[in-house]
Write an enzyme that holds these catalytic residues in place. Structure first.
Site, mmCIF file in Angstrom:
data_model
loop_
_atom_site.group_PDB
_atom_site.id
_atom_site.type_symbol
_atom_site.label_atom_id
_atom_site.label_comp_id
_atom_site.label_asym_id
_atom_site.label_seq_id
_atom_site.Cartn_x
_atom_site.Cartn_y
_atom_site.Cartn_z
ATOM 1 N N ASP A 9 0.818 -1.205 0.000
ATOM 2 C CA ASP A 9 0.000 0.000 0.000
ATOM 3 C C ASP A 9 0.857 1.263 0.000
ATOM 4 O OD1 ASP A 9 -2.384 -1.419 -0.007
ATOM 5 O OD2 ASP A 9 -2.500 -1.500 2.173
ATOM 6 N N TYR A 11 6.833 -9.935 6.834
ATOM 7 C CA TYR A 11 6.801 -8.490 7.047
ATOM 8 C C TYR A 11 7.389 -8.150 8.407
ATOM 9 C CZ TYR A 11 3.572 -7.562 3.118
ATOM 10 O OH TYR A 11 2.997 -7.444 1.884
#
Length: 265
Positions: A55, A133
């Site tokens: 994003d 992540y």
């Protein structure tokens, strides 16, 4: 029939200036910049397919995409007689030249690390078996962490957050952490690691799974922060997940602290 060769390209990027990885209308994206650079270097239109999508403002220390090159005489498959030439005709010298060429025309916040010839059916997104992540948090004002870590005033209880994080791995349906109105066939993900680790500046959340939903990691971090601030007990995370309702979970934390760190195939 024109021959094609498929390649994987490994890159890293600082996502601060981009509206995420994916090409969008009226928005600057990493994919758009990469497509343009590859098309320039290879002298033909190139469209990449990424291993996922990050994003706006999210960073990637490791990211893979694939692309196809047309023609046996393409710049990535020319036979220059070099003894280091591989099975697809591209020598190690050629690889180095193409990587340096790409890096010279790409913005400073995108770096190409490698170009790898693969089989025609190899897919950067669907063949990935694990993605990892990290989410970075710090507590003291530091101008060098601005845009790369989330600054918190109060220190949350990491032990409580890790208790809640361990419970997350008992589930596979993470609808409660998914952005609304996403077009996916399933909200199921298999999480293999979810853990907070203390650092010099603050703490880092490590999470690995076979796949992730849109906004999932930032929603998980926001929910775990509710536990760390003792707004909810660790056990409440089970109720949130089982509700499958995004409004029951925590806020989506700022994008600046999130990094895609590893993709395995």
């Amino acid at each position: 029939m024109t021959a094609k060769q498929r390649y994987f390209i490994e890159l890293a990027y600082d996502g601060t200036a981009y509206h995420g990885w994916q090409v969008q209308q009226n928005a600057h994206s990493v994919q758009e910049a990469l497509n343009k650079a590859l098309s320039t270097i290879l002298r033909q239109p190139i469209e990449t397919t990424g291993c996922g999508r990050t994003d706006t403002g999210v960073h990637a220390k490791e990211f893979f995409a694939h692309f196809d090159v047309e023609g046996v005489d393409s710049p990535l498959s020319m036979d220059n007689g070099d003894e280091t030439k591989g099975s697809h005709g591209l020598s190690t010298i050629d690889y180095g030249l193409k990587i340096r060429g790409l890096n010279s025309i790409l913005p400073a916040d995108i770096a190409i690390k490698n170009i790898i010839p693969v089989s025609p059916g190899a897919h950067a997104r669907f063949d990935a078996t694990l993605r990892s992540y990290q989410y970075h948090v710090h507590f003291n004002k530091d101008p060098f962490l601005r845009g790369y870590s989330w600054q918190l005033r109060d220190v949350p209880d990491m032990e409580l957050m890790n208790q809640a994080a361990a419970m997350i791995m008992d589930y596979i349906d993470f609808s409660c952490f998914s952005k609304s109105n996403t077009q996916v066939k399933t909200n199921n993900c298999k999480i293999s690691r979810a853990e907070w680790v203390k650092t010099e500046q603050g703490m880092v959340f490590h999470i690995s799974a076979d796949r992730f939903l849109r906004n999932m990691v930032r929603a998980i971090v926001g929910t775990l922060m509710m536990v760390g601030r003792k707004e909810i007990p660790p056990e409440a995370v089970r109720q949130i997940i089982e509700s499958k309702n995004r409004s029951n979970a925590g806020m989506s934390v700022p994008a600046c602290g999130l990094y895609l760190t590893e993709v395995k195939y």
